[in-house]
Write an enzyme that holds these catalytic residues in place. Sequence first.
Site, short mmCIF file in Angstrom:
data_model
loop_
_atom_site.label_atom_id
_atom_site.label_comp_id
_atom_site.label_asym_id
_atom_site.label_seq_id
_atom_site.Cartn_x
_atom_site.Cartn_y
_atom_site.Cartn_z
N HIS A 240 0.89 -1.18 0.00
CA HIS A 240 0.00 0.00 0.00
C HIS A 240 0.92 1.22 0.00
O HIS A 240 1.57 1.51 1.01
CB HIS A 240 -0.89 -0.06 1.25
CG HIS A 240 -2.09 0.83 1.17
ND1 HIS A 240 -3.07 0.66 0.23
CD2 HIS A 240 -2.47 1.91 1.92
CE1 HIS A 240 -4.01 1.58 0.40
NE2 HIS A 240 -3.66 2.34 1.42
N LYS B 278 -10.32 6.47 -3.71
CA LYS B 278 -9.37 7.50 -3.26
C LYS B 278 -8.02 7.09 -3.81
O LYS B 278 -7.59 5.93 -3.63
CB LYS B 278 -9.40 7.52 -1.73
CG LYS B 278 -8.22 8.15 -1.04
CD LYS B 278 -8.61 8.57 0.37
CE LYS B 278 -7.48 8.37 1.36
NZ LYS B 278 -7.81 8.87 2.70
N LYS C 57 -3.97 7.57 -3.95
CA LYS C 57 -2.85 8.12 -3.20
C LYS C 57 -1.88 8.72 -4.20
O LYS C 57 -1.36 7.99 -5.09
CB LYS C 57 -2.16 7.02 -2.40
CG LYS C 57 -2.99 6.54 -1.22
CD LYS C 57 -2.96 7.56 -0.10
CE LYS C 57 -3.64 7.04 1.15
NZ LYS C 57 -3.64 8.01 2.24
N ASP D 212 -5.64 11.74 -2.19
CA ASP D 212 -5.02 12.05 -0.89
C ASP D 212 -3.54 12.25 -1.13
O ASP D 212 -2.83 11.33 -1.58
CB ASP D 212 -5.25 10.88 0.09
CG ASP D 212 -4.82 11.24 1.51
OD1 ASP D 212 -4.29 12.35 1.72
OD2 ASP D 212 -5.01 10.39 2.41
N GLU E 209 -7.50 15.73 -0.51
CA GLU E 209 -7.25 15.52 0.93
C GLU E 209 -5.83 15.92 1.30
O GLU E 209 -4.86 15.49 0.67
CB GLU E 209 -7.49 14.03 1.24
CG GLU E 209 -7.27 13.65 2.68
CD GLU E 209 -7.69 12.20 2.97
OE1 GLU E 209 -8.42 11.61 2.13
OE2 GLU E 209 -7.29 11.66 3.99
N ASP F 87 -7.06 16.22 6.94
CA ASP F 87 -6.86 14.92 7.57
C ASP F 87 -5.80 15.06 8.66
O ASP F 87 -6.12 15.24 9.84
CB ASP F 87 -6.49 13.87 6.52
CG ASP F 87 -6.30 12.49 7.13
OD1 ASP F 87 -6.63 12.31 8.32
OD2 ASP F 87 -5.79 11.57 6.45
N LYS G 108 -11.45 10.64 12.20
CA LYS G 108 -10.80 9.37 12.53
C LYS G 108 -10.86 9.18 14.04
O LYS G 108 -10.39 10.06 14.77
CB LYS G 108 -9.35 9.37 12.05
CG LYS G 108 -9.22 9.50 10.54
CD LYS G 108 -7.79 9.39 10.08
CE LYS G 108 -7.74 9.33 8.56
NZ LYS G 108 -6.37 9.23 8.03
N GLU H 250 -14.24 5.62 4.37
CA GLU H 250 -13.20 4.79 3.74
C GLU H 250 -12.87 3.64 4.70
O GLU H 250 -11.70 3.29 4.87
CB GLU H 250 -11.95 5.62 3.44
CG GLU H 250 -11.39 6.29 4.69
CD GLU H 250 -10.17 7.17 4.45
OE1 GLU H 250 -9.87 7.51 3.30
OE2 GLU H 250 -9.53 7.53 5.46
C1 MUC Z 1 -4.88 8.61 5.18
O1 MUC Z 1 -4.04 9.49 5.16
O2 MUC Z 1 -6.01 8.94 4.89
C2 MUC Z 1 -6.59 6.15 4.81
C3 MUC Z 1 -6.85 5.43 3.69
C4 MUC Z 1 -5.62 5.05 3.15
O3 MUC Z 1 -5.40 4.38 2.15
O4 MUC Z 1 -4.64 5.57 3.91
C5 MUC Z 1 -5.18 6.10 5.08
C6 MUC Z 1 -4.47 7.26 5.62
MG MG Z 2 -5.44 11.01 4.49
#
Ligand code: MUC
Ligand code: MG
Length: 372
Positions: free
Chosen positions: A21, A166, A168, A197, A223, A248, A272, A326
Amino acid sequence: MDATIVEVNTRILDIPTIRPHKMSVATMHCQSIVLVRIKTSDGIEGIGEATTIGGLNYGGESPESIKTNIDSYFAPLIIGQSATKLAALRKLINKTIKDNRFAKCAIETALYDAYAKRLGVPLNALFGGVVANEIGVAWTLASGDTQKDIAEAEQMLETRRHNIFKLKIGMRSPKDDIKHIAAIRKAVGDDVSIRVDINQGWSETQTVQNLRALADVGVELVEQPIHEKNLAGMQRLTALGIVPIMADESLKGPEDGFTLASQHCANVFAIKIEQAGGLQHARDLIGIAQAADIALYGGTMLEGSIATIAAAHLFSTLNNLEWGTELFGPLLLKDEILATPLDYSDFTLKIPTGPGLGISLDDDKVSFYTRK
Ligand code: MUC
Ligand code: MG
């Protein structure tokens, strides 16, 4: 019907992920879950969980520090106390122990689980009961490879598991990130929700330069693009009004929520339970967002099933979870430690109806994954 806390047991479980991941802060191959079990004098056991992202890559607590601090400080403090006076326990813990929000969350979750079990009600009843019996769940595309992400997204759509993605970004150049998003958008079509994000990976200037391009490839939400402490920058990006900005990492509890809300630093809050320091503080933060007309999103620290379902119980009580959640953490893990896995189907996670969290552990699996 009073009962006292008689035992606090902690262990770390290391469970591999189904694939690497990849985020701008860390690449995860495994998730380390701190499992907390609290026993009370009337024979009830409550369970809680804390996870971090990439050890210490994301914040100041690690699975090891959480376990040590619970064993050394939380357990001696709460053993012998009433297990039914949750507000008094929270007051005692917060007075005696600074910070350690993730450890506090794991302890509080176990206490809520035990309390709701004792009352014979689902945990959400302690927050007013469900508004929604099922909640929408986004999936994060973070394999690091565009074609693999497309194949993964297509599989999620086909199996009706997720239709919100989402992505990254922030590891490649912004230009390459835009190409990556555009390719995924082309493959999945216009009806699917795509958010990004950046995990603080861009400077404010880079973000200003690229927000329009993100909007043009159909990104609906951006994000935490910039450093968590650059609140003035978050305020300026929000004021641009090009794409909604979600906070976040800048959000570590109700006080941060108040600062961000009063200074207009975000359109959306990622809530969170661990970052907030527990379920009640997450609820307090939600109240601040609601009062300020800031939209809500149910975030994750890539938790396993216990913290995931604890957060789901809280989110199920909200009447305006505009951006969904999520809460996919358990699905990123190769194996499940529950006797009956959580129910993810038809793009949603179902809220259990049994007492407490409404889940039970598979003890053999727990033993198997326990760090020796
Ligand atoms: C984050 O920063 O949001 C949440 C989903 C994901 O893939 O990573 C986390 C952390
Ligand atoms: Mg995040």
